[in-house]
Design an enzyme around this catalytic site. Structure first.
Site, short mmCIF file in Angstrom:
data_model
loop_
_atom_site.label_atom_id
_atom_site.label_comp_id
_atom_site.label_asym_id
_atom_site.label_seq_id
_atom_site.Cartn_x
_atom_site.Cartn_y
_atom_site.Cartn_z
CD GLU A 111 118.76 16.72 104.52
OE1 GLU A 111 118.79 17.03 105.73
OE2 GLU A 111 119.61 16.03 103.97
CB CYS A 149 117.15 21.00 107.88
SG CYS A 149 118.27 21.13 106.45
#
Length: 481
Positions: free
Chosen positions: A215, A253
């Site tokens: 990720e 993110c």
């Protein structure tokens, strides 16, 4: 890492392996009891969790509940409610030619898994994948980020009190501990963080052929189509601010990295962003602070770039003592500058203008695939083009960041933004293996599948693969040896 510390780490891995091999993590009752334990942790230690998140990142407890504690409660409750369905065998259609036969997919745990979480959502990015790993029946080692030390300590102090301490362990430490962990064999590794460290994780995992999910994030664009003034425009601006500055001060993110807007509409958007920022952040503690001095200096250097400084339209003030950077808006900074080539991960928002909004699609396509694309538009044709012509982990229309909270949507990247998907059932599947099982009876046997070969058998096989039912009937009526 010293010999003694390395030995302790090896003992931790050995205990996890023994717990898994002993079989108790596989039972539905064990999985359910661990999920209930996590829910008790979140309820009984909520205030301590808020305090840890505030010490690490300056998060207001409302933001901490919205983005971490509240979402985790939802995820753990959802897993408890759905676990029986997730673990049930899945029947698979078998063609008549294979009759009598049955086939099914049975989910089984992968074994002993390792989770590296990140500092920006330190509780959520630790426990969200842990929920899935436990639900799937694994033993788990959790390595929280050393850059959020208070949350890491909170997890280390409390996880073992609420879940099985021999099957779920928290390992604290810095990069050297992570490197030492990767010297051991794991059945799955999930890493959340930067591409630079991800490359090292993958290289280390390759020694044991360990599957890895990454990720990583990236520069998430926001395409803002011109719209008339009024409620929809204001709501859109609210959501942009929420998707940029209200999520850990842009240190997320999936936070909006930059906005693409038509030249003619940019002044309207910028004016509304300024006025709404002033209204939203009247209190300084309503926005999180920068995580540490190193990241503060990194963000400061982006603004101090001589080529970038003239593009600052709003904000730009910095308080190094309190690690605070004012919400900052920039207009058309140079596209080759660091602020437009590196992931910002902070409260700086470049506005990039285009002649017409359709040009934004080519702009996004010319850059690495992002974790998320956001677009505010009423234009159905533009929405279709964005979906059809761009590639990203997710696409969200007329909002930002909220897709993270929807368990029915998988969360994960593509290309340089990562690979592997989790959340809800997808977390369960990330840490499971679907074992294919088939069972046949002895009533029917097709001779055409065996030598000696002849053209008649070839002809029958052609029919078999084209018309399963017809070939089956022919074989059953006697065209077999």
């Amino acid at each position: 890492m010293g010999t003694e510390a390395g030995a302790r780490l090896g003992e931790t891995v050995r205990e996890l392996r023994e717990a898994y091999e002993g079989g108790r993590t596989r039972s539905l009752a064990w999985r359910q009891s661990q999920l209930r334990g996590l829910l008790r942790l979140l309820k009984e230690k909520e205030v301590e969790a808020f305090q840890a998140l505030h010490k690490d990142l300056g998060k207001h407890h409302a933001e901490a509940y919205r983005d971490e504690v509240g979402l985790l409660n939802k995820s753990a409750n959802g897993a408890l409610q759905q676990l029986g369905k997730w673990t049930a065998p899945e029947r698979v259609w078998v063609p008549l030619v294979a009759w009598p036969a049955t086939a099914q997919l049975v989910p089984e745990p992968l074994g002993v898994v390792l989770i590296f979480s990140c500092w920006n959502v330190p509780l959520g990015l630790s426990l969200e994948p842990l929920i899935g790993a436990i639900a799937a029946g694994n033993a788990v080692a959790l390595k929280p980020s050393e850059l959020s030390p208070c949350t890491a300590k909170f997890l280390a102090d409390n996880i073992g009190r609420y879940v099985d301490p021999s099957a779920v362990k928290v390992v604290q430490g810095g990069p050297e501990v992570g490197e030492q962990l990767m010297e051991h064999r794991w059945d799955k590794v999930l890493f959340t963080g930067s591409p630079r460290i991800a490359r090292s994780v993958m290289a280390a995992a390759s020694r044991h052929l360990t599957p890895v999910a990454l990720e990583l994030g990236g520069k998430c664009p926001c395409i803002f189509d011109a719209m008339p003034g009024g409620r929809d425009l204001q709501v859109s601006v609210n959501r942009i601010i929420g998707g940029k500055w209200s999520s850990c001060a842009g240190q997320a993110c999936i936070a909006i990295d930059y906005v693409l807007v038509e030249e003619r509409f940019a002044p309207v958007l910028i004016k509304m962003l300024k006025s709404t920022l002033k209204r939203f952040f009247q209190e300084a503690d309503h926005m999180a602070r920068i995580v540490n001095e190193r990241n503060f200096e990194r963000l400061s250097s982006l603004l101090k770039d001589r080529a970038v400084a003239p593009s600052i339209l709003h904000g730009g003030s910095m308080d190094a003592k309190n690690l605070y950077i004012e919400p900052t808006i920039l207009l058309n900074p140079p596209l080759d500058s660091a602020i437009m080539t590196e992931e910002i991960f902070g409260p700086l928002l470049p506005i990039i203008t285009v002649k017409k909004i359709e040009d934004s699609i080519a702009f996004v396509k010319a850059r690495p695939k992002p974790l998320a694309i956001y677009a505010f538009t009423r234009d159905a044709a533009l929405r279709r083009r964005i979906v059809d012509e761009t590639s990203s982990g997710t696409v969200t229309f007329n909002d930002a960041v909220v897709q993270y909270a929807i368990d029915g949507l998988p969360f994960g990247g593509v290309g340089q933004s990562g690979f592997g998907q989790y959340h809800g059932k997808y977390s369960f599947e990330m840490f499971s293996h679907k074992k294919a099982i088939m069972k046949r009876g002895y009533l029917i046997e097709l001779a055409l599948r065996y030598p000696p070969w002849d053209e008649r058998k070839v002809t029958l096989m052609r029919h078999l693969y084209r018309f399963n039912y017809f070939a089956f009937v022919l074989s059953f009526l006697g065209l077999r040896r």
